[in-house]
Scaffold this motif. Structure first.
Motif, PDB file in Angstrom:
ATOM      1  N   PRO A  71      -7.603   1.223   8.421  1.00 28.96           N
ATOM      2  CA  PRO A  71      -7.450   1.950   7.178  1.00 28.96           C
ATOM      3  C   PRO A  71      -8.233   1.320   6.051  1.00 28.96           C
ATOM      4  O   PRO A  71      -8.550   0.149   6.068  1.00 28.96           O
ATOM      5  N   ALA A  72      -8.502   2.132   5.022  1.00 30.10           N
ATOM      6  CA  ALA A  72      -9.291   1.650   3.877  1.00 30.10           C
ATOM      7  C   ALA A  72      -8.387   0.913   2.903  1.00 30.10           C
ATOM      8  O   ALA A  72      -7.758   1.506   2.050  1.00 30.10           O
ATOM      9  N   HIS A  73      -8.306  -0.367   3.064  1.00 29.84           N
ATOM     10  CA  HIS A  73      -7.529  -1.198   2.156  1.00 29.84           C
ATOM     11  C   HIS A  73      -8.167  -2.565   2.149  1.00 29.84           C
ATOM     12  O   HIS A  73      -8.934  -2.893   3.041  1.00 29.84           O
ATOM     13  N   SER A  74      -7.854  -3.352   1.163  1.00 30.43           N
ATOM     14  CA  SER A  74      -8.509  -4.641   1.033  1.00 30.43           C
ATOM     15  C   SER A  74      -7.741  -5.723   1.754  1.00 30.43           C
ATOM     16  O   SER A  74      -6.532  -5.653   1.937  1.00 30.43           O
ATOM     17  N   THR A  75      -8.471  -6.765   2.174  1.00 25.69           N
ATOM     18  CA  THR A  75      -7.834  -7.879   2.837  1.00 25.69           C
ATOM     19  C   THR A  75      -7.175  -8.790   1.821  1.00 25.69           C
ATOM     20  O   THR A  75      -7.389  -8.685   0.624  1.00 25.69           O
ATOM     21  N   ALA A  76      -6.364  -9.721   2.306  1.00 29.34           N
ATOM     22  CA  ALA A  76      -5.601 -10.595   1.418  1.00 29.34           C
ATOM     23  C   ALA A  76      -6.259 -11.953   1.229  1.00 29.34           C
ATOM     24  O   ALA A  76      -5.642 -12.868   0.723  1.00 29.34           O
ATOM     25  N   ASP A  77      -7.516 -12.087   1.652  1.00 26.91           N
ATOM     26  CA  ASP A  77      -8.123 -13.404   1.602  1.00 26.91           C
ATOM     27  C   ASP A  77      -8.938 -13.648   0.350  1.00 26.91           C
ATOM     28  O   ASP A  77      -9.736 -14.558   0.293  1.00 26.91           O
ATOM     29  N   THR A 128       9.836 -16.381  -9.444  1.00 25.88           N
ATOM     30  CA  THR A 128       8.777 -17.130 -10.113  1.00 25.88           C
ATOM     31  C   THR A 128       7.895 -17.895  -9.135  1.00 25.88           C
ATOM     32  O   THR A 128       6.760 -18.244  -9.455  1.00 25.88           O
ATOM     33  N   HIS A 129       8.401 -18.178  -7.929  1.00 28.19           N
ATOM     34  CA  HIS A 129       7.643 -18.990  -6.979  1.00 28.19           C
ATOM     35  C   HIS A 129       6.682 -18.171  -6.134  1.00 28.19           C
ATOM     36  O   HIS A 129       5.989 -18.720  -5.270  1.00 28.19           O
ATOM     37  N   LEU A 130       6.608 -16.882  -6.337  1.00 25.19           N
ATOM     38  CA  LEU A 130       5.789 -16.014  -5.496  1.00 25.19           C
ATOM     39  C   LEU A 130       4.308 -16.346  -5.608  1.00 25.19           C
ATOM     40  O   LEU A 130       3.809 -16.642  -6.694  1.00 25.19           O
ATOM     41  N   ARG A 131       3.610 -16.273  -4.485  1.00 23.58           N
ATOM     42  CA  ARG A 131       2.159 -16.275  -4.518  1.00 23.58           C
ATOM     43  C   ARG A 131       1.708 -14.839  -4.738  1.00 23.58           C
ATOM     44  O   ARG A 131       1.746 -14.008  -3.833  1.00 23.58           O
ATOM     45  N   MET A 132       1.311 -14.533  -5.953  1.00 21.56           N
ATOM     46  CA  MET A 132       1.017 -13.155  -6.306  1.00 21.56           C
ATOM     47  C   MET A 132      -0.174 -12.588  -5.539  1.00 21.56           C
ATOM     48  O   MET A 132      -0.277 -11.385  -5.335  1.00 21.56           O
ATOM     49  N   ASP A 133      -1.089 -13.451  -5.095  1.00 26.10           N
ATOM     50  CA  ASP A 133      -2.257 -12.962  -4.370  1.00 26.10           C
ATOM     51  C   ASP A 133      -1.894 -12.412  -2.997  1.00 26.10           C
ATOM     52  O   ASP A 133      -2.714 -11.768  -2.337  1.00 26.10           O
ATOM     53  N   ARG A 134      -0.663 -12.647  -2.552  1.00 33.15           N
ATOM     54  CA  ARG A 134      -0.223 -12.133  -1.253  1.00 33.15           C
ATOM     55  C   ARG A 134       0.547 -10.823  -1.379  1.00 33.15           C
ATOM     56  O   ARG A 134       0.968 -10.258  -0.373  1.00 33.15           O
ATOM     57  N   LEU A 135       0.730 -10.341  -2.594  1.00 34.91           N
ATOM     58  CA  LEU A 135       1.477  -9.105  -2.798  1.00 34.91           C
ATOM     59  C   LEU A 135       0.559  -7.898  -2.667  1.00 34.91           C
ATOM     60  O   LEU A 135      -0.642  -7.969  -2.918  1.00 34.91           O
ATOM     61  N   ARG A 136       1.149  -6.769  -2.307  1.00 36.77           N
ATOM     62  CA  ARG A 136       0.414  -5.513  -2.198  1.00 36.77           C
ATOM     63  C   ARG A 136       1.234  -4.382  -2.806  1.00 36.77           C
ATOM     64  O   ARG A 136       2.455  -4.480  -2.954  1.00 36.77           O
ATOM     65  N   LEU A 137       0.546  -3.319  -3.175  1.00 33.86           N
ATOM     66  CA  LEU A 137       1.184  -2.123  -3.702  1.00 33.86           C
ATOM     67  C   LEU A 137       1.113  -1.016  -2.659  1.00 33.86           C
ATOM     68  O   LEU A 137       0.046  -0.772  -2.088  1.00 33.86           O
ATOM     69  N   HIS A 138       2.239  -0.362  -2.433  1.00 31.27           N
ATOM     70  CA  HIS A 138       2.291   0.740  -1.472  1.00 31.27           C
ATOM     71  C   HIS A 138       2.876   1.966  -2.170  1.00 31.27           C
ATOM     72  O   HIS A 138       3.991   1.921  -2.692  1.00 31.27           O
ATOM     73  N   LEU A 139       2.116   3.047  -2.164  1.00 30.17           N
ATOM     74  CA  LEU A 139       2.559   4.287  -2.794  1.00 30.17           C
ATOM     75  C   LEU A 139       3.110   5.217  -1.724  1.00 30.17           C
ATOM     76  O   LEU A 139       2.486   5.420  -0.670  1.00 30.17           O
ATOM     77  N   SER A 140       4.287   5.790  -1.984  1.00 32.60           N
ATOM     78  CA  SER A 140       4.896   6.696  -1.016  1.00 32.60           C
ATOM     79  C   SER A 140       4.040   7.945  -0.840  1.00 32.60           C
ATOM     80  O   SER A 140       3.205   8.280  -1.679  1.00 32.60           O
ATOM     81  N   SER A 141       4.239   8.637   0.262  1.00 36.14           N
ATOM     82  CA  SER A 141       3.412   9.800   0.585  1.00 36.14           C
ATOM     83  C   SER A 141       3.512  10.904  -0.461  1.00 36.14           C
ATOM     84  O   SER A 141       2.551  11.642  -0.685  1.00 36.14           O
ATOM     85  N   ASP A 142       4.659  11.005  -1.128  1.00 32.66           N
ATOM     86  CA  ASP A 142       4.809  12.016  -2.168  1.00 32.66           C
ATOM     87  C   ASP A 142       4.403  11.495  -3.541  1.00 32.66           C
ATOM     88  O   ASP A 142       4.454  12.242  -4.530  1.00 32.66           O
TER      89      ASP A 142
END
Length: 318
Positions: A20-26, A237-251
């Motif tokens: 799928p067309a999405h970006s990698t996490a690296d 607060t301890h999250l590595r933000m660069d490892r997060l992703r956004l997912h939009l529901s189908s609707d």
């Protein structure tokens, strides 16, 4: 040799088409950099667009998403790329109606002149060239391609001092007034864009930001030219933000902020309210591993293209 270059692009397209067309996490270049060999596409288009350096210019190709065939290609005399909009190389530049492709000169630091090429997405002919004094990067475009959204960086060496503006392509006019959240018009948006998710109709761009005073999602309506900042105050607060992703529901009704193993927050895209996700919500890292594999295959294909171009230059008659 042109056929051999196109064949190598075809290999890259085949690798891209599997995933799928999405970006990698690296990680990747800053916003305004090169989106890479996976290029850009939109849900309504049957094509993907890539741009790669080839000798004294840029090789641009339109590739079938369903078979990997090169449908059209062109060579530009300028170094213009598919622009990235976030650190994970999320891409922009293709209008949701599939008719307009926008390329830009990559920004790996402060530049004095910003260049944007407006192409016909079908035959890759350049319709017009836009040159602006100053440091501007492409943040998005309206579904019909008639309006560009540009980030203006105002201070050298300070990437957090910027503002968002609309650009009317037909009138060749940059709106000097920045686009701000009408709920907090005096609040400056600061932060680094990490990743993006876009609605299927291309109207809404949702970008996750961190590195400033707040963690937030920037929601831009590309049809109306409105924007909202959605604060994510309750993220750990301890999250590595660069490892997060956004997912939009189908609707398109729910935007989920997800980590590698579970969902962390849900945003109602109509009310813009943030809530905790259901306990049953979770993340699937297998998809992320597949994306990493796609990135590796695409990188190998990109190296092949560059080698062919160098060989062509060595064999060219003097």
């Amino acid at each position: 040799m042109r056929r051999r270059v196109a064949a190598t692009v075809l290999v890259a397209a085949a690798a891209i088409a599997v995933f799928p067309a999405h970006s990698t996490a690296d990680g990747g270049p800053i916003a305004g950099g090169d989106a890479g060999i996976r290029g850009v596409t939109v849900p309504g288009s049957d094509s993907r667009y890539i741009a790669t350096f080839a000798g004294n210019g840029e090789f641009v190709a339109r590739i079938s998403k369903h078979g990997g065939q090169v449908l059209s290609s062109t060579r530009l005399r300028r170094f213009l790329t598919v622009p990235s909009v976030a650190l994970d190389q999320s891409a922009t530049g293709l209008s949701a109606d599939g008719g307009t492709l926008v390329l830009a000169n990559p920004h790996y630091g402060l530049v004095r002149k910003s260049v944007f090429a407006i192409l016909s997405a079908k035959n890759l002919r350049v319709r017009r060239l836009i040159e602006l004094r100053g440091n501007f990067t492409l943040d998005g475009l309206s579904p019909d391609g008639k309006t560009l959204y540009l980030v203006s960086y105002r201070r050298s060496g300070y990437p957090l001092d910027y503002s968002l503006h609309s650009f009317d392509v037909a009138a060749n006019r940059l709106d000097p007034d920045p686009i701000v959240d009408p709920r907090n018009p005096g609040e400056k948006m600061t932060g680094l864009p990490l990743t993006r998710s876009t609605s299927a109709d291309g109207v809404w761009n949702y970008t996750l930001y961190d590195g400033g005073k707040e963690r937030f999602v920037h929601a831009l309506n590309t049809r109306a030219g409105r924007a909202y900042c959605i604060d994510l105050d309750d993220l750990p607060t301890h999250l590595r933000m660069d490892r997060l992703r956004l997912h939009l529901s189908s609707d398109g009704g729910t935007l989920t902020v997800a980590g590698p193993q579970r969902a962390l927050a849900e945003i109602d895209t109509e009310s813009l309210r943030v809530s905790e996700p259901d306990e049953s919500s979770g993340g699937d890292i297998s998809g992320w591993l597949a994306l990493a594999g796609a990135g590796l295959l695409a990188a190998v294909a990109a190296i092949g293209i560059r080698r062919l171009v160098r060989k062509r230059r060595r064999l060219a008659p003097t």
